[in-house]
Design a protein around this motif. Sequence first.
Motif, PDB file in Angstrom:
ATOM      1  N   THR A 235      23.975  88.294  17.049  1.00  0.00           N
ATOM      2  CA  THR A 235      23.050  89.330  17.527  1.00  0.00           C
ATOM      3  C   THR A 235      22.218  88.787  18.687  1.00  0.00           C
ATOM      4  OG1 THR A 235      21.421  90.982  16.842  1.00  0.00           O
ATOM      5  CG2 THR A 235      21.165  88.771  15.916  1.00  0.00           C
ATOM      6  N   TRP A 236      21.252  89.603  19.196  1.00  0.00           N
ATOM      7  CA  TRP A 236      20.571  89.286  20.453  1.00  0.00           C
ATOM      8  C   TRP A 236      19.269  88.515  20.301  1.00  0.00           C
ATOM      9  CZ3 TRP A 236      15.793  91.556  22.062  1.00  0.00           C
ATOM     10  CH2 TRP A 236      15.243  92.420  21.101  1.00  0.00           C
ATOM     11  N   ASN A 237      18.701  88.542  19.113  1.00  0.00           N
ATOM     12  CA  ASN A 237      17.356  87.972  19.016  1.00  0.00           C
ATOM     13  C   ASN A 237      17.259  86.818  18.020  1.00  0.00           C
ATOM     14  OD1 ASN A 237      17.741  89.507  16.784  1.00  0.00           O
ATOM     15  ND2 ASN A 237      15.858  90.711  16.975  1.00  0.00           N
ATOM     16  N   VAL A 238      18.414  86.246  17.678  1.00  0.00           N
ATOM     17  CA  VAL A 238      18.432  85.093  16.767  1.00  0.00           C
ATOM     18  C   VAL A 238      19.213  83.961  17.410  1.00  0.00           C
ATOM     19  CG1 VAL A 238      19.162  84.241  14.502  1.00  0.00           C
ATOM     20  CG2 VAL A 238      18.358  86.613  14.750  1.00  0.00           C
ATOM     21  N   LEU A 239      18.600  82.799  17.466  1.00  0.00           N
ATOM     22  CA  LEU A 239      19.354  81.620  17.918  1.00  0.00           C
ATOM     23  C   LEU A 239      20.148  81.097  16.732  1.00  0.00           C
ATOM     24  CD1 LEU A 239      16.621  79.852  20.040  1.00  0.00           C
ATOM     25  CD2 LEU A 239      18.773  80.803  20.892  1.00  0.00           C
ATOM     26  N   PRO A 240      21.478  80.993  16.870  1.00  0.00           N
ATOM     27  CA  PRO A 240      22.272  80.608  15.707  1.00  0.00           C
ATOM     28  C   PRO A 240      22.109  79.127  15.373  1.00  0.00           C
ATOM     29  CG  PRO A 240      23.688  80.818  17.622  1.00  0.00           C
ATOM     30  CD  PRO A 240      22.313  81.252  18.064  1.00  0.00           C
ATOM     31  N   GLN A 241      22.323  78.823  14.117  1.00  0.00           N
ATOM     32  CA  GLN A 241      22.256  77.446  13.635  1.00  0.00           C
ATOM     33  C   GLN A 241      23.455  76.631  14.144  1.00  0.00           C
ATOM     34  OE1 GLN A 241      20.040  76.394  10.948  1.00  0.00           O
ATOM     35  NE2 GLN A 241      21.014  74.483  10.347  1.00  0.00           N
ATOM     36  N   THR A 242      24.629  77.296  14.186  1.00  0.00           N
ATOM     37  CA  THR A 242      25.860  76.550  14.482  1.00  0.00           C
ATOM     38  C   THR A 242      26.653  77.208  15.604  1.00  0.00           C
ATOM     39  OG1 THR A 242      27.128  77.795  12.871  1.00  0.00           O
ATOM     40  CG2 THR A 242      26.124  75.755  12.086  1.00  0.00           C
ATOM     41  N   VAL A 243      27.443  76.371  16.285  1.00  0.00           N
ATOM     42  CA  VAL A 243      28.408  76.854  17.276  1.00  0.00           C
ATOM     43  C   VAL A 243      29.718  76.142  16.981  1.00  0.00           C
ATOM     44  CG1 VAL A 243      29.061  76.885  19.727  1.00  0.00           C
ATOM     45  CG2 VAL A 243      26.672  77.213  19.070  1.00  0.00           C
ATOM     46  N   GLU A 244      30.822  76.859  17.116  1.00  0.00           N
ATOM     47  CA  GLU A 244      32.131  76.210  17.011  1.00  0.00           C
ATOM     48  C   GLU A 244      32.864  76.353  18.344  1.00  0.00           C
ATOM     49  OE1 GLU A 244      34.996  75.666  13.467  1.00  0.00           O
ATOM     50  OE2 GLU A 244      35.717  77.445  14.490  1.00  0.00           O
ATOM     51  N   LEU A 245      33.347  75.233  18.842  1.00  0.00           N
ATOM     52  CA  LEU A 245      34.163  75.215  20.060  1.00  0.00           C
ATOM     53  C   LEU A 245      35.589  74.873  19.664  1.00  0.00           C
ATOM     54  CD1 LEU A 245      31.882  73.033  22.392  1.00  0.00           C
ATOM     55  CD2 LEU A 245      31.935  75.534  22.216  1.00  0.00           C
ATOM     56  N   GLU A 246      36.540  75.396  20.427  1.00  0.00           N
ATOM     57  CA  GLU A 246      37.940  75.032  20.212  1.00  0.00           C
ATOM     58  C   GLU A 246      38.606  74.890  21.564  1.00  0.00           C
ATOM     59  OE1 GLU A 246      40.153  77.744  17.742  1.00  0.00           O
ATOM     60  OE2 GLU A 246      41.728  76.251  17.417  1.00  0.00           O
ATOM     61  N   GLY A 247      39.613  74.041  21.639  1.00  0.00           N
ATOM     62  CA  GLY A 247      40.301  73.877  22.918  1.00  0.00           C
ATOM     63  C   GLY A 247      41.493  72.951  22.816  1.00  0.00           C
ATOM     64  N   THR A 248      41.979  72.531  23.973  1.00  0.00           N
ATOM     65  CA  THR A 248      43.160  71.684  24.029  1.00  0.00           C
ATOM     66  C   THR A 248      43.003  70.615  25.097  1.00  0.00           C
ATOM     67  OG1 THR A 248      45.580  71.670  24.224  1.00  0.00           O
ATOM     68  CG2 THR A 248      44.406  73.248  25.602  1.00  0.00           C
ATOM     69  N   VAL A 249      43.648  69.470  24.850  1.00  0.00           N
ATOM     70  CA  VAL A 249      43.702  68.381  25.826  1.00  0.00           C
ATOM     71  C   VAL A 249      45.168  68.110  26.128  1.00  0.00           C
ATOM     72  CG1 VAL A 249      43.200  65.947  26.270  1.00  0.00           C
ATOM     73  CG2 VAL A 249      41.567  67.333  24.990  1.00  0.00           C
ATOM     74  N   ARG A 250      45.510  67.994  27.406  1.00  0.00           N
ATOM     75  CA  ARG A 250      46.882  67.708  27.830  1.00  0.00           C
ATOM     76  C   ARG A 250      46.882  66.426  28.670  1.00  0.00           C
ATOM     77  NH1 ARG A 250      49.804  72.616  26.767  1.00  0.00           N
ATOM     78  NH2 ARG A 250      48.476  73.608  25.202  1.00  0.00           N
ATOM     79  N   THR A 251      47.810  65.545  28.346  1.00  0.00           N
ATOM     80  CA  THR A 251      47.928  64.272  29.070  1.00  0.00           C
ATOM     81  C   THR A 251      49.409  63.901  29.137  1.00  0.00           C
ATOM     82  OG1 THR A 251      47.659  63.168  26.940  1.00  0.00           O
ATOM     83  CG2 THR A 251      45.710  63.286  28.322  1.00  0.00           C
ATOM     84  N   HIS A 252      49.743  62.913  29.955  1.00  0.00           N
ATOM     85  CA  HIS A 252      51.098  62.348  29.938  1.00  0.00           C
ATOM     86  C   HIS A 252      51.108  60.897  29.473  1.00  0.00           C
ATOM     87  CE1 HIS A 252      52.019  65.769  32.760  1.00  0.00           C
ATOM     88  NE2 HIS A 252      52.978  65.875  31.862  1.00  0.00           N
ATOM     89  N   ASN A 253      49.974  60.227  29.632  1.00  0.00           N
ATOM     90  CA  ASN A 253      49.875  58.801  29.332  1.00  0.00           C
ATOM     91  C   ASN A 253      49.428  58.606  27.875  1.00  0.00           C
ATOM     92  OD1 ASN A 253      48.549  56.259  28.983  1.00  0.00           O
ATOM     93  ND2 ASN A 253      48.498  56.004  31.197  1.00  0.00           N
TER      94      ASN A 253
END
Length: 378
Positions: A235-253
Amino acid sequence: MTDAFTEQLVAWRRELHQYPELSNHEFATTERITAWLKQADIRILPFGLKTGVVIEIGQGEPLIALRADIDALPINEATDLPFASKNAGVMHACGHDIHTSVMLGVAYQLKALEKTLAGRVRILFQPAEETFNGAQQLIDAGALEGVQAIFGLHNAPDLPVGTLKTRGGAFYANVDRFTIDINGKGAHAARPHEGIDSVVIASQIVTTLQTLASRIYSSQESVVVSVTRFTAGNTWNVLPQTVELEGTVRTHNDAIRAQIPVKIESLISGIASGFGASATLNWQPGPPALVNTQQWADFALELAAENGYHTEVATPQMGGEDFAFYLQQIPGAFVSIGSASDYGLHHPSFNPDEAIIGQAVDYFTELAQRALKAIKPR
Ligand code: NI
């Protein structure tokens, strides 16, 4: 190849396309492939797979393998093709139906040449490439036992039909996935000083992760970090306790691949602890980089040029491909062949040019015969 045979392969491809199935659920696909192979009296090996088929043609040694993947994606097809998917929400949007029809054609052609083969050719119709766990299933079942080299293809919608690319060494990337849980302290949005703002902390983490590629590893190394999900609050007027991030890492080495989760841990815990919050990394390793054997990549390119393809040495790609698991076990090469679609892989309007099929069948038929002759007896 006769026109009638090419038409048959296109018809099979369209039938596969109409009835796509998700990874590890390729039951009807497996039945179709099996029935078509049995029509030509092709030897099916008893590996006891839930889905997928492994066949063999020829006698004795050496033994090489070819691979096609057979699964589709959870995508709602948006083409208006007469053979568009009839399985709602599932689509052959990566062209694995094309790869399967190519290897069916190769199986038929090699069967007709069986008495002349200088050894055995095994063809793996592999399930679950999209979920990156089908190759390992076939390895665990023993499908690579005795195999001295393996070859496979992926269609490339950005290349014209008649173009083939590959490279020796790392071709496709290490694919790793991560989530990061940031735990701050929730507060009223009007009084942020009473809490610990997990949204601000997570935002700093997102931008800091970009310094892995730009400031921590050499610009000569390939490192891609993408945060693809940022889940916070409701919602707009509450700072949340938690955040979840997700993503990916790509490499060759591989050395860099091994260091990156350690670096990420150190960056995120430093940022979070500076604010009195915590950040936890959950690292999920995916398939390794696909590393072609130089000798077989050169062989594949030379043979392609002889077979009328326009050939180029490929540049490394950041995508993943579970064929990499086979190449960790035995030598071989994976190639990209142009399929000229206006829309790319995994797009709901993806529509590869079927003209790729006939040429690729002739190419892999020749490649299998020549590879058997190129391998020295053990
Ligand atoms: Ni694919």
